[in-house]
Design a protein around this motif. Structure first.
Motif, short mmCIF file in Angstrom:
data_model
loop_
_atom_site.label_atom_id
_atom_site.label_comp_id
_atom_site.label_asym_id
_atom_site.label_seq_id
_atom_site.Cartn_x
_atom_site.Cartn_y
_atom_site.Cartn_z
N ASN A 74 -6.63 -25.47 24.27
CA ASN A 74 -7.84 -26.26 24.00
C ASN A 74 -9.08 -25.40 23.79
O ASN A 74 -10.17 -25.95 23.64
CB ASN A 74 -8.07 -27.26 25.13
CG ASN A 74 -6.97 -28.27 25.23
OD1 ASN A 74 -6.33 -28.61 24.24
ND2 ASN A 74 -6.73 -28.77 26.43
N ARG A 75 -8.90 -24.09 23.86
CA ARG A 75 -10.01 -23.14 23.69
C ARG A 75 -11.16 -23.43 24.65
O ARG A 75 -12.33 -23.44 24.27
CB ARG A 75 -10.50 -23.14 22.24
CG ARG A 75 -9.47 -22.64 21.28
CD ARG A 75 -10.05 -22.47 19.90
NE ARG A 75 -9.07 -21.87 19.03
CZ ARG A 75 -8.51 -22.51 18.01
NH1 ARG A 75 -8.85 -23.74 17.73
NH2 ARG A 75 -7.62 -21.90 17.25
N ALA A 76 -10.82 -23.70 25.90
CA ALA A 76 -11.84 -23.97 26.92
C ALA A 76 -12.66 -22.70 27.17
O ALA A 76 -12.14 -21.59 27.13
CB ALA A 76 -11.18 -24.42 28.22
N GLN A 77 -13.93 -22.89 27.41
CA GLN A 77 -14.86 -21.79 27.63
C GLN A 77 -15.41 -21.87 29.06
O GLN A 77 -15.62 -22.97 29.58
CB GLN A 77 -16.03 -21.85 26.64
CG GLN A 77 -15.60 -21.74 25.19
CD GLN A 77 -14.98 -20.39 24.89
OE1 GLN A 77 -15.50 -19.36 25.30
NE2 GLN A 77 -13.86 -20.40 24.18
N PRO A 78 -15.66 -20.72 29.67
CA PRO A 78 -16.26 -20.75 31.01
C PRO A 78 -17.72 -21.21 30.95
O PRO A 78 -18.47 -20.76 30.09
CB PRO A 78 -16.15 -19.30 31.50
CG PRO A 78 -15.86 -18.48 30.30
CD PRO A 78 -15.34 -19.37 29.24
N LEU A 79 -18.08 -22.11 31.84
CA LEU A 79 -19.47 -22.55 31.96
C LEU A 79 -20.23 -21.66 32.94
O LEU A 79 -21.40 -21.36 32.75
CB LEU A 79 -19.54 -24.00 32.44
CG LEU A 79 -19.05 -25.06 31.49
CD1 LEU A 79 -19.10 -26.43 32.15
CD2 LEU A 79 -19.87 -25.06 30.22
N ALA A 80 -19.55 -21.30 34.02
CA ALA A 80 -20.15 -20.44 35.05
C ALA A 80 -19.04 -19.61 35.67
O ALA A 80 -17.92 -20.09 35.84
CB ALA A 80 -20.85 -21.29 36.11
N GLN A 81 -19.37 -18.37 36.00
CA GLN A 81 -18.38 -17.50 36.64
C GLN A 81 -19.09 -16.62 37.65
O GLN A 81 -20.22 -16.19 37.43
CB GLN A 81 -17.65 -16.65 35.61
CG GLN A 81 -16.50 -15.87 36.22
CD GLN A 81 -15.65 -15.19 35.16
OE1 GLN A 81 -16.17 -14.68 34.18
NE2 GLN A 81 -14.34 -15.20 35.36
N ARG A 82 -18.39 -16.36 38.73
CA ARG A 82 -18.94 -15.51 39.78
C ARG A 82 -17.84 -14.63 40.33
O ARG A 82 -16.71 -15.08 40.55
CB ARG A 82 -19.48 -16.41 40.89
CG ARG A 82 -20.49 -15.76 41.77
CD ARG A 82 -21.83 -16.46 41.63
NE ARG A 82 -22.81 -15.70 42.36
CZ ARG A 82 -23.50 -16.16 43.38
NH1 ARG A 82 -23.38 -17.41 43.75
NH2 ARG A 82 -24.35 -15.39 44.01
N THR A 83 -18.13 -13.35 40.53
CA THR A 83 -17.19 -12.41 41.12
C THR A 83 -17.51 -12.32 42.60
O THR A 83 -18.63 -11.97 42.97
CB THR A 83 -17.31 -11.03 40.44
OG1 THR A 83 -17.09 -11.21 39.04
CG2 THR A 83 -16.31 -10.07 41.00
N LEU A 84 -16.51 -12.63 43.45
CA LEU A 84 -16.74 -12.75 44.88
C LEU A 84 -15.73 -11.94 45.68
O LEU A 84 -14.58 -11.78 45.27
CB LEU A 84 -16.63 -14.22 45.31
CG LEU A 84 -17.57 -15.20 44.61
CD1 LEU A 84 -17.18 -16.62 44.93
CD2 LEU A 84 -19.01 -14.93 45.01
N VAL A 85 -16.18 -11.45 46.84
CA VAL A 85 -15.31 -10.77 47.80
C VAL A 85 -15.44 -11.55 49.11
O VAL A 85 -16.54 -11.82 49.58
CB VAL A 85 -15.73 -9.30 48.00
CG1 VAL A 85 -14.87 -8.64 49.07
CG2 VAL A 85 -15.63 -8.54 46.69
N PHE A 86 -14.30 -11.93 49.68
CA PHE A 86 -14.26 -12.74 50.90
C PHE A 86 -13.80 -11.90 52.08
O PHE A 86 -12.97 -11.03 51.94
CB PHE A 86 -13.28 -13.90 50.72
CG PHE A 86 -13.67 -14.88 49.66
CD1 PHE A 86 -14.33 -16.04 49.99
CD2 PHE A 86 -13.36 -14.63 48.33
CE1 PHE A 86 -14.68 -16.95 49.01
CE2 PHE A 86 -13.71 -15.53 47.34
CZ PHE A 86 -14.37 -16.70 47.68
N ALA A 87 -14.35 -12.22 53.28
CA ALA A 87 -13.91 -11.55 54.51
C ALA A 87 -14.01 -12.54 55.67
O ALA A 87 -14.98 -13.30 55.76
CB ALA A 87 -14.76 -10.32 54.79
#
Length: 155
Positions: A50-63
């Motif tokens: 469907n050629r979906a596009q990202p609206l928002a993206q975040r790179t996260l590290v969890f601990a």
């Protein structure tokens, strides 16, 4: 002493129906595989098609924190602490599953995760270390909202 009866207590018709259902299931499975049909739709394949596009993206590290909370840091250095309980329980559960997968593969915990909101309404969490993608829409609106809020956390 009383004599015990070892007579078959399941009606013959029910056994025949159960056997027929198992046989039909096996034949249907073989037929679908032979025809080359996919066994289930993949959200990732659907987005590509469907050629979906990202609206928002975040790179996260969890601990995990000793008190049961979760420390979340993004690539820009912003840190958010989620206290124990509430929605952090679901986030911890998902992250523990992903961390277990990394440990089984002998990978460290430092690689980030990509949290992405797509224009088709889906929300995914991708592990950059293993390539595993968790589709968060399948866990219900409240649990999805817990991760969606991380896209809006202070930067």
């Amino acid at each position: 002493m009383t004599a015990r009866s070892h007579a078959n207590t399941v009606p013959r018709g029910a056994l025949l129906l159960a056997g027929g259902l198992v046989g039909f299931t096996l034949l249907a499975t073989i037929g679908f595989r032979a025809a080359g049909l996919d066994p289930a739709a993949s959200p990732v394949a659907e987005r590509v098609a469907n050629r979906a596009q990202p609206l928002a993206q975040r790179t996260l590290v969890f601990a995990d924190l000793p008190d049961g909370g979760v420390r979340i840091a993004d690539a820009d250095g912003a840190v958010t602490i989620l206290p124990a309980g509430g929605q952090s329980g679901f986030i911890r559960g998902v992250m523990r599953g992903l961390a277990r997968d990394r440990r089984m593969r002998g990978l460290g915990a430092d690689a980030p995760f990509a949290l992405t909101a797509w224009d088709d309404g889906s929300l995914s969490l991708a592990d950059s270390a293993t390539g595993r993608i968790v589709e968060l829409n399948g866990f219900g609106p409240d649990n999805r909202a817990a991760f969606a809020a991380l896209l809006e956390m202070p930067r």
